[in-house]
Design an enzyme around this catalytic site. Structure first.
Site, PDB file in Angstrom:
ATOM      1  N   SER A  28       4.459  -2.894  12.536  1.00 17.01           N
ATOM      2  CA  SER A  28       5.592  -2.072  12.987  1.00 17.01           C
ATOM      3  C   SER A  28       6.494  -2.759  14.009  1.00 17.01           C
ATOM      4  CB  SER A  28       5.096  -0.725  13.533  1.00 17.01           C
ATOM      5  OG  SER A  28       4.473   0.019  12.491  1.00 17.01           O
TER       6      SER A  28
ATOM      7  N   GLU B 269      -4.002  -6.037   3.674  1.00 19.10           N
ATOM      8  CA  GLU B 269      -3.784  -5.387   2.368  1.00 19.10           C
ATOM      9  C   GLU B 269      -4.521  -6.138   1.263  1.00 19.10           C
ATOM     10  OE1 GLU B 269       0.486  -5.262   2.723  1.00 19.10           O
ATOM     11  OE2 GLU B 269       0.271  -3.751   4.296  1.00 19.10           O
TER      12      GLU B 269
ATOM     13  N   GLU C 231      -2.940  -8.415  13.275  1.00 12.97           N
ATOM     14  CA  GLU C 231      -2.254  -7.236  12.747  1.00 12.97           C
ATOM     15  C   GLU C 231      -3.230  -6.064  12.714  1.00 12.97           C
ATOM     16  OE1 GLU C 231       1.339  -8.437  10.140  1.00 12.97           O
ATOM     17  OE2 GLU C 231      -0.415  -8.407   8.863  1.00 12.97           O
TER      18      GLU C 231
ATOM     19  N   GLY D  36       3.049  -0.585   9.012  1.00 16.55           N
ATOM     20  CA  GLY D  36       3.860   0.364   8.251  1.00 16.55           C
ATOM     21  C   GLY D  36       3.786   1.792   8.762  1.00 16.55           C
TER      22      GLY D  36
ATOM     23  N   LYS E  25       6.098  -8.520   1.228  1.00 17.65           N
ATOM     24  CA  LYS E  25       5.098  -7.771   0.443  1.00 17.65           C
ATOM     25  C   LYS E  25       5.604  -7.617  -1.001  1.00 17.65           C
ATOM     26  CE  LYS E  25       3.389  -5.791   4.694  1.00 17.65           C
ATOM     27  NZ  LYS E  25       2.758  -4.683   5.391  1.00 17.65           N
TER      28      LYS E  25
ATOM     29  N   ASN F 111       7.259 -10.900   5.995  1.00 18.33           N
ATOM     30  CA  ASN F 111       6.401 -10.741   4.817  1.00 18.33           C
ATOM     31  C   ASN F 111       7.027  -9.623   3.980  1.00 18.33           C
ATOM     32  OD1 ASN F 111       4.410 -10.120   2.987  1.00 18.33           O
ATOM     33  ND2 ASN F 111       2.893  -9.455   4.508  1.00 18.33           N
TER      34      ASN F 111
ATOM     35  N   HIS G 232      -4.426 -11.249   4.603  1.00 18.67           N
ATOM     36  CA  HIS G 232      -3.709 -10.051   5.059  1.00 18.67           C
ATOM     37  C   HIS G 232      -4.605  -8.833   4.813  1.00 18.67           C
ATOM     38  CE1 HIS G 232      -0.776  -6.859   5.377  1.00 18.67           C
ATOM     39  NE2 HIS G 232       0.014  -7.706   6.000  1.00 18.67           N
TER      40      HIS G 232
HETATM   41  P1  13P Z   1       5.169  -3.676   8.993  1.00 18.49           P
HETATM   42  O1  13P Z   1       6.056  -4.539   9.847  1.00 18.49           O
HETATM   43  O2  13P Z   1       5.912  -3.044   7.839  1.00 18.49           O
HETATM   44  O3  13P Z   1       4.363  -2.725   9.803  1.00 18.49           O
HETATM   45  O4  13P Z   1       4.108  -4.673   8.284  1.00 18.49           O
HETATM   46  C1  13P Z   1       3.421  -5.579   9.065  1.00 18.49           C
HETATM   47  C2  13P Z   1       2.711  -6.511   8.165  1.00 18.49           C
HETATM   48  O5  13P Z   1       1.735  -6.160   7.523  1.00 18.49           O
HETATM   49  C3  13P Z   1       3.229  -7.887   8.056  1.00 18.49           C
HETATM   50  O6  13P Z   1       2.347  -8.716   7.392  1.00 18.49           O
END
Ligand code: 13P
Length: 250
Positions: free
Chosen positions: A212, A99, A167, A173, A13, A11, A97
């Site tokens: 992560s 976010e 997640e 992150g 983002k 992803n 997600h």
């Molecule tokens: P990270 O791998 O950067 O922690 O992000 C995970 C994520 O939100 C994937 O959708």
């Protein structure tokens, strides 16, 4: 076959420009030259790159999107429908997600309608669930995750049209990850809930872990019980880093 084929999904983002297509091409080369052994591979770039990535894709890596609107078309400035993403060449769409849930106040009800829109277009919905740090500390992980699952995953979900991504918000992150045992525990609870709801088909949904994931921890996380791949943010941006995660399945 009695186990889901794993999926390693990236992803991107809100990252990537036209010149990032070179990373996708480099990933395709690595995947086809080294072989993926036993997993599928997917990249979900920002909307601006979906069409170019999909039209240039040679096959070993699928292309998806990170969100969609639940309607097909209409007066929704700035939004993109699942139908449009299919037209652009996406074959998977991430919905729910954390976010999106946090930044755009997306409720389970909205996520559910987005997943239905993905299904209506014959694409695969990657439905995300996960608890915050405060919810985890309050001992509510399972309650939150299973609640999101029950309310965001449509009744018509099948292992072919839906994937669940767990997640934990606090692991995204941050460089922090749950232990392999913690991941196994929640993934096994998700598996049980799917079997309870969908019968034996529930055994075949892919359950991805995200938060992560990197080459150095993929090996231990991917062997956790009921983990069938990863949803990767930061470490999916560079072909070499992402390929190091795919190595967990070689
Ligand atoms: P990270 O791998 O950067 O922690 O992000 C995970 C994520 O939100 C994937 O959708």
């Amino acid at each position: 076959m009695n186990k889901p084929t794993p999926l390693v999904a990236g992803n991107w983002k809100m990252n990537g420009h036209a010149n990032s297509l070179a990373e996708f091409e480099a990933l395709e080369t690595l995947v086809s030259e080294k072989g993926t052994a036993s997993c599928d591979v997917l990249i979900c770039p920002p909307y601006t790159l979906v069409a170019a990535m999909a039209s240039g894709a040679k096959g070993p890596v699928a292309v998806g999107a990170q969100d969609c609107h639940f309607e097909v078309s209409g007066a929704h400035t700035g939004d993109i429908s699942a139908d449009m993403l299919k037209d652009a060449g996406a074959s998977y769409i991430i919905v729910g997600h954390s976010e999106r849930r946090a930044d755009h106040a997306e409720t389970d009800e909205i996520v559910l309608s987005k997943a239905k829109a993905v299904h209506a277009n014959g694409l695969v919905a990657i439905v995300c669930v996960g608890e915050t740090e405060a919810q985890r500390e309050a001992g509510k992980t399972e309650e939150i995750v299973l609640g999101q699952l029950a309310n965001s995953l449509p009744a018509e979900a099948t292992p072919d049209n839906s994937i669940v991504a767990y997640e934990p918000v606090w692991a995204i992150g941050t460089g922090k990850t749950p232990t392999t045992a913690d991941v196994a525990e929640i993934h096994t609870a998700i598996r049980s809930a799917l079997v309870e709801r969908f019968g034996t088909a529930g055994k075949m949904f892919k359950l991805l872990y995200g938060g992560s994931v990197k080459a150095s921890n993929a090996g231990e996380l991917m062997v956790a019980e009921n983990v069938n791949g990863a949803l990767v943010g930061g470490a999916s941006l560079k072909a070499h880093d992402f390929d190091g995660i795919i190595d967990a399945y070689r």
